[in-house]
Design an enzyme around this catalytic site. Structure first.
Site, PDB file in Angstrom:
ATOM      1  N   CYS A  77      -2.780  -8.457   1.188  1.00  0.00           N
ATOM      2  CA  CYS A  77      -2.247  -9.771   0.811  1.00  0.00           C
ATOM      3  C   CYS A  77      -2.888 -10.254  -0.502  1.00  0.00           C
ATOM      4  CB  CYS A  77      -2.425 -10.758   1.951  1.00  0.00           C
ATOM      5  SG  CYS A  77      -1.367 -12.219   1.814  1.00  0.00           S
ATOM      6  N   HIS A 184       0.018  -7.980   6.354  1.00  0.00           N
ATOM      7  CA  HIS A 184      -1.275  -7.850   7.043  1.00  0.00           C
ATOM      8  C   HIS A 184      -1.181  -6.773   8.126  1.00  0.00           C
ATOM      9  CE1 HIS A 184      -3.712 -11.310   5.556  1.00  0.00           C
ATOM     10  NE2 HIS A 184      -2.518 -11.770   5.211  1.00  0.00           N
ATOM     11  N   GLU A 186      -3.546  -5.364   9.737  1.00  0.00           N
ATOM     12  CA  GLU A 186      -4.520  -5.588  10.819  1.00  0.00           C
ATOM     13  C   GLU A 186      -3.972  -6.508  11.900  1.00  0.00           C
ATOM     14  OE1 GLU A 186      -5.232  -9.127   8.147  1.00  0.00           O
ATOM     15  OE2 GLU A 186      -4.552  -7.055   7.945  1.00  0.00           O
TER      16      GLU A 186
END
Length: 217
Positions: A77, A184, A186
């Site tokens: 990001c 993202h 994760e």
């Protein structure tokens, strides 16, 4: 994925940060606030949100050391965006007002001033790191951003994009692992294990760097 995390923060003594930057085998730059547009030669847009010039300069300095040492870099990001600026690129400071699109794609959803989950589909370049790792021409990703890559930085190429033309992933055209993603990954674990391949590949690149460096001692 077998890596030891070494935190780097502007509040640490400069000498400690300098020493850590010489010891790490890879640099991961996570998400965060907007970047000061003065750093890429633009005036602040009315929709610009919170910036931290000290932190911007801290991350740019870390990238400079990483490039000199030729260690792998992975950005998420904001990290992906600052990597682009480091290479001489620029950013859209506010996607909704600066990029006209009839696609209807929502890049960020806010509820009571806080980001909420929204998703959209991106198209991947097949002959790229993200294309090979995610093994599909298109994937659904999360979206929490209102800024994005505008002018691409030197020595970079776009490897994923959304239907409205927003750059969703970049990588270097030559040299060590230098890859950034707008989404993202994760936040999509463990439900979507394929996104773990991005971290696994980054750690493998760091491991190879360590092996080469130790072999030269």
């Amino acid at each position: 994925w077998g890596a030891e995390i070494v935190p780097l923060t502007p509040s640490d003594p400069a000498s400690e940060t300098a020493a850590r930057l010489q010891q790490i085998d890879g640099l991961l730059i996570p998400g965060g606030d907007d970047m000061d547009p003065l750093l890429y030669g633009e005036r602040p847009h009315p929709k610009l949100e919170k910036v931290n010039r000290v932190f911007d300069e801290f991350e740019l300095a870390a990238l400079e050391v990483a490039e000199k040492r030729e260690i792998p870099v992975f950005g998420i990001c904001r990290g992906h965006q600052i990597m682009n600026v480091f290479r001489g690129g620029t950013l859209w400071q506010d996607i909704p007002t600066q990029t006209a699109s009839e696609s209807g794609i929502l890049h960020r959803l806010r509820n009571d001033g806080r980001s909420a989950l929204c998703t959209h589909t991106i198209r991947l370049e097949p002959e790229s790191i993200v294309g090979e790792l995610l093994s599909s021409p298109t994937v659904e990703v999360n979206s929490y951003h209102h800024q994005a890559v505008k002018k691409l930085g030197d020595g970079l190429r776009t490897t994923a994009s959304s239907a409205d033309g927003i750059v969703e992933a970049i990588e270097t055209t030559s040299g060590p692992f230098f890859t950034g993603v707008q989404f993202h990954p994760e936040k999509m674990l463990p439900e979507r294990a394929e996104f773990g391949r991005l971290f696994e590949t980054f750690v493998d690149a760091a491991r190879r760097f360590r092996a080469i460096e130790e072999g030269l001692r």
